[in-house]
Enzyme design. Sequence first.
Site, PDB file in Angstrom:
ATOM      1  N   ARG A 163      -9.446  24.814   1.987  1.00 54.62           N
ATOM      2  CA  ARG A 163      -8.323  24.436   0.870  1.00 54.62           C
ATOM      3  C   ARG A 163      -8.692  25.099  -0.297  1.00 54.62           C
ATOM      4  O   ARG A 163      -9.980  24.640  -0.847  1.00 54.62           O
ATOM      5  CB  ARG A 163      -8.634  22.708   1.004  1.00 54.62           C
ATOM      6  CG  ARG A 163      -7.485  22.188  -0.256  1.00 54.62           C
ATOM      7  CD  ARG A 163      -7.294  20.722  -0.261  1.00 54.62           C
ATOM      8  NE  ARG A 163      -6.568  20.127   0.880  1.00 54.62           N
ATOM      9  CZ  ARG A 163      -5.335  20.263   1.070  1.00 54.62           C
ATOM     10  NH1 ARG A 163      -4.488  20.727  -0.097  1.00 54.62           N
ATOM     11  NH2 ARG A 163      -4.932  19.710   1.937  1.00 54.62           N
ATOM     12  N   LYS A 167      -9.851  24.777   8.659  1.00 52.73           N
ATOM     13  CA  LYS A 167      -9.112  24.848   7.489  1.00 52.73           C
ATOM     14  C   LYS A 167      -9.937  24.914   6.247  1.00 52.73           C
ATOM     15  O   LYS A 167     -11.043  24.495   6.198  1.00 52.73           O
ATOM     16  CB  LYS A 167      -8.314  23.283   7.301  1.00 52.73           C
ATOM     17  CG  LYS A 167      -7.328  23.337   5.874  1.00 52.73           C
ATOM     18  CD  LYS A 167      -6.426  22.057   6.114  1.00 52.73           C
ATOM     19  CE  LYS A 167      -7.232  20.875   5.677  1.00 52.73           C
ATOM     20  NZ  LYS A 167      -6.357  19.709   5.478  1.00 52.73           N
ATOM     21  N   ASP A 192      -7.413  20.677  11.142  1.00 51.01           N
ATOM     22  CA  ASP A 192      -8.788  20.846  10.582  1.00 51.01           C
ATOM     23  C   ASP A 192      -9.705  20.087  11.447  1.00 51.01           C
ATOM     24  O   ASP A 192      -9.315  19.357  12.358  1.00 51.01           O
ATOM     25  CB  ASP A 192      -8.843  20.506   9.338  1.00 51.01           C
ATOM     26  CG  ASP A 192      -8.286  19.073   8.962  1.00 51.01           C
ATOM     27  OD1 ASP A 192      -8.467  18.162   9.912  1.00 51.01           O
ATOM     28  OD2 ASP A 192      -7.899  18.890   7.930  1.00 51.01           O
ATOM     29  N   ARG A 202      -9.595  10.345   0.832  1.00 49.31           N
ATOM     30  CA  ARG A 202      -9.959  11.677   0.676  1.00 49.31           C
ATOM     31  C   ARG A 202     -10.963  12.394  -0.472  1.00 49.31           C
ATOM     32  O   ARG A 202     -11.609  13.402  -0.102  1.00 49.31           O
ATOM     33  CB  ARG A 202      -8.681  12.557   0.820  1.00 49.31           C
ATOM     34  CG  ARG A 202      -8.097  12.375   2.180  1.00 49.31           C
ATOM     35  CD  ARG A 202      -6.725  13.114   2.085  1.00 49.31           C
ATOM     36  NE  ARG A 202      -5.754  12.167   1.352  1.00 49.31           N
ATOM     37  CZ  ARG A 202      -4.446  12.689   0.936  1.00 49.31           C
ATOM     38  NH1 ARG A 202      -3.982  13.941   1.195  1.00 49.31           N
ATOM     39  NH2 ARG A 202      -3.821  12.054   0.122  1.00 49.31           N
ATOM     40  N   GLN A 203     -10.839  11.776  -1.428  1.00 47.95           N
ATOM     41  CA  GLN A 203     -11.899  12.057  -2.453  1.00 47.95           C
ATOM     42  C   GLN A 203     -13.180  11.575  -2.434  1.00 47.95           C
ATOM     43  O   GLN A 203     -13.677  10.602  -3.004  1.00 47.95           O
ATOM     44  CB  GLN A 203     -11.419  11.693  -3.824  1.00 47.95           C
ATOM     45  CG  GLN A 203      -9.881  12.407  -4.108  1.00 47.95           C
ATOM     46  CD  GLN A 203      -9.425  11.735  -5.329  1.00 47.95           C
ATOM     47  OE1 GLN A 203     -10.193  11.524  -6.368  1.00 47.95           O
ATOM     48  NE2 GLN A 203      -8.173  11.681  -5.449  1.00 47.95           N
ATOM     49  N   ASP A 258       7.866  -1.918 -20.962  1.00 48.47           N
ATOM     50  CA  ASP A 258       6.956  -0.809 -21.190  1.00 48.47           C
ATOM     51  C   ASP A 258       5.999  -0.428 -19.951  1.00 48.47           C
ATOM     52  O   ASP A 258       4.932   0.195 -20.067  1.00 48.47           O
ATOM     53  CB  ASP A 258       5.710  -1.461 -22.398  1.00 48.47           C
ATOM     54  CG  ASP A 258       5.306  -2.781 -21.645  1.00 48.47           C
ATOM     55  OD1 ASP A 258       5.559  -3.244 -20.549  1.00 48.47           O
ATOM     56  OD2 ASP A 258       4.492  -3.481 -22.320  1.00 48.47           O
ATOM     57  N   GLY A 259       6.707  -0.790 -18.854  1.00 49.76           N
ATOM     58  CA  GLY A 259       5.815  -0.597 -17.585  1.00 49.76           C
ATOM     59  C   GLY A 259       4.901  -1.515 -17.045  1.00 49.76           C
ATOM     60  O   GLY A 259       4.370  -1.189 -15.864  1.00 49.76           O
ATOM     61  N   GLU A 260       4.484  -2.546 -17.802  1.00 48.98           N
ATOM     62  CA  GLU A 260       3.605  -3.517 -17.027  1.00 48.98           C
ATOM     63  C   GLU A 260       4.273  -4.259 -16.248  1.00 48.98           C
ATOM     64  O   GLU A 260       5.659  -4.327 -16.082  1.00 48.98           O
ATOM     65  CB  GLU A 260       3.005  -4.412 -18.351  1.00 48.98           C
ATOM     66  CG  GLU A 260       2.351  -3.848 -19.133  1.00 48.98           C
ATOM     67  CD  GLU A 260       1.924  -4.886 -20.237  1.00 48.98           C
ATOM     68  OE1 GLU A 260       2.357  -6.127 -20.242  1.00 48.98           O
ATOM     69  OE2 GLU A 260       1.030  -4.297 -21.035  1.00 48.98           O
TER      70      GLU A 260
HETATM   71  C1  R5P Z   1      -7.301  16.073   4.993  1.00 46.35           C
HETATM   72  O1  R5P Z   1      -8.079  16.857   5.382  1.00 46.35           O
HETATM   73  C2  R5P Z   1      -6.102  15.370   5.666  1.00 46.35           C
HETATM   74  O2  R5P Z   1      -6.623  15.129   6.975  1.00 46.35           O
HETATM   75  C3  R5P Z   1      -4.783  16.137   5.783  1.00 46.35           C
HETATM   76  O3  R5P Z   1      -4.921  17.254   6.534  1.00 46.35           O
HETATM   77  C4  R5P Z   1      -4.458  16.502   4.288  1.00 46.35           C
HETATM   78  O4  R5P Z   1      -4.690  15.429   3.473  1.00 46.35           O
HETATM   79  C5  R5P Z   1      -2.996  16.896   4.452  1.00 46.35           C
HETATM   80  O5  R5P Z   1      -2.540  17.341   2.933  1.00 46.35           O
HETATM   81  P1  R5P Z   1      -1.272  18.253   2.668  1.00 46.35           P
HETATM   82  O6  R5P Z   1      -0.418  17.553   3.662  1.00 46.35           O
HETATM   83  O7  R5P Z   1      -0.958  17.968   1.161  1.00 46.35           O
HETATM   84  O8  R5P Z   1      -1.778  19.463   3.129  1.00 46.35           O
END
Ligand code: R5P
Length: 293
Positions: A194, A192, A169, A94-95, A37-39
Site C-alpha cells: 500500500r 499487497k 493480501d 487497521r491503524q 450545530d451538529g451535536e
Molecule cells: C487491509 O489490509 C484490509 O484487509 C483490506 O484489504 C483493506 O482495508 C481494503 O481497503 P480498500 O478497499 O480501501 O483497498
Amino acid sequence: MIPGLVLAFDDERTMAQSLAQALGVASAQIGRHRFPDGESKLHLPPDLPARLVLLRGLHQPNEKLVELLIALPAARALGARQILLVCPYLAYMRQDMAFTPGEAVSQRHIAALLAGQVDGLITIDPHLHRIQSLDEVMPGCRGVALTAAPLLGAWAAAQVPGALLLGPDEEALQWVAAAGQAQGLAYAVCRKQRFGDRDVRVALPDLPLAGRAVVLMDDVASTGRTLVEAATAVLAAGAASVDVAVTHGLFIGEALSQLRAAGVGQVWSSDAVPHATAVVSVAGLLAGAVRAF
Ligand code: R5P
C-alpha cells in the site's frame, strides 16, 4: 448471557430485531436528534434492565463513536449494570502501528476507550493483523472476535462450485483458510503493498489461474482499490471469472462501479455492515456468542 433487552440505534433496527428474535428477548431503540450545530441528543428507554446488549456497528465511525460514548454511560445511569456491546463492524482496527513517528495507534486508543465503558464486546472479523486477540488492546474487558468467513465461504461455494478462494493480501489467509477448509475449496493469498489510501499494488501467488473461477475474499472493502487491483491481475492471468465476498462491505464512493469496470461479476457481503450487497446474515452468529458470553 441472556440480556433483558437488545438496545440499538434507530438505523440498525433490522439487525437489532433479528438478534433479539434469535435470543428470544425484546429490542428497543435509541432515538436521536441532531441539533443545528451538529451535536446529537439521544433518547433511551427510561428503565433499562440490569443485563443489556447494546448493538452498534461503527461504519461511518466518528459520528457513531461519539453517540456510543454518550449512550453507554447513559445506559448505566438508567439501570444497566452489565453492558455487552455487540459491534458487528469495529472501526479503527487497521491503524495498528505508527507507520511514521508521531502517528497515533488508533486501534489501541479506540479499543481502550470502549473497554472502559463496557463489560464485554463481541465483533466480527476485526482487523487483528499485528495482535493476536482483542484482549491485548481492551484492558479489563472481555473481547470476542467472531468470523463470517465460513458463512461467506458456504455462500461462495454454492454460487461458484470449485472456486479458488483468493485473499488479496497475506492477512486474508485466516479468512480464505477458514472458508476453504470448511468447503473443501483451494485457497491462496496475494501479496499487497500500500502506497496511499487509493494506491495499492497486488502481486498474485505463483499458481496457474488460467480458466479458474476465482472468488476474492477479504475482511473489508473500503475504497475497493485492493479488490480492483487483485481482480485486474487475476483476469489478466486468464481466470474465467472473478467474484468478491467480504465480511464488511463499506464500498466507499465509486467502489462498486470500479469493481464492475475491473471485470468483477458478483459482489457479496455479510450484513455486519448494512449494504445492498449483503447476502449472508451474521445475526445467528452474534446471538450464539451473546448466549455463550
Ligand atoms: C487491509 O489490509 C484490509 O484487509 C483490506 O484489504 C483493506 O482495508 C481494503 O481497503 P480498500 O478497499 O480501501 O483497498
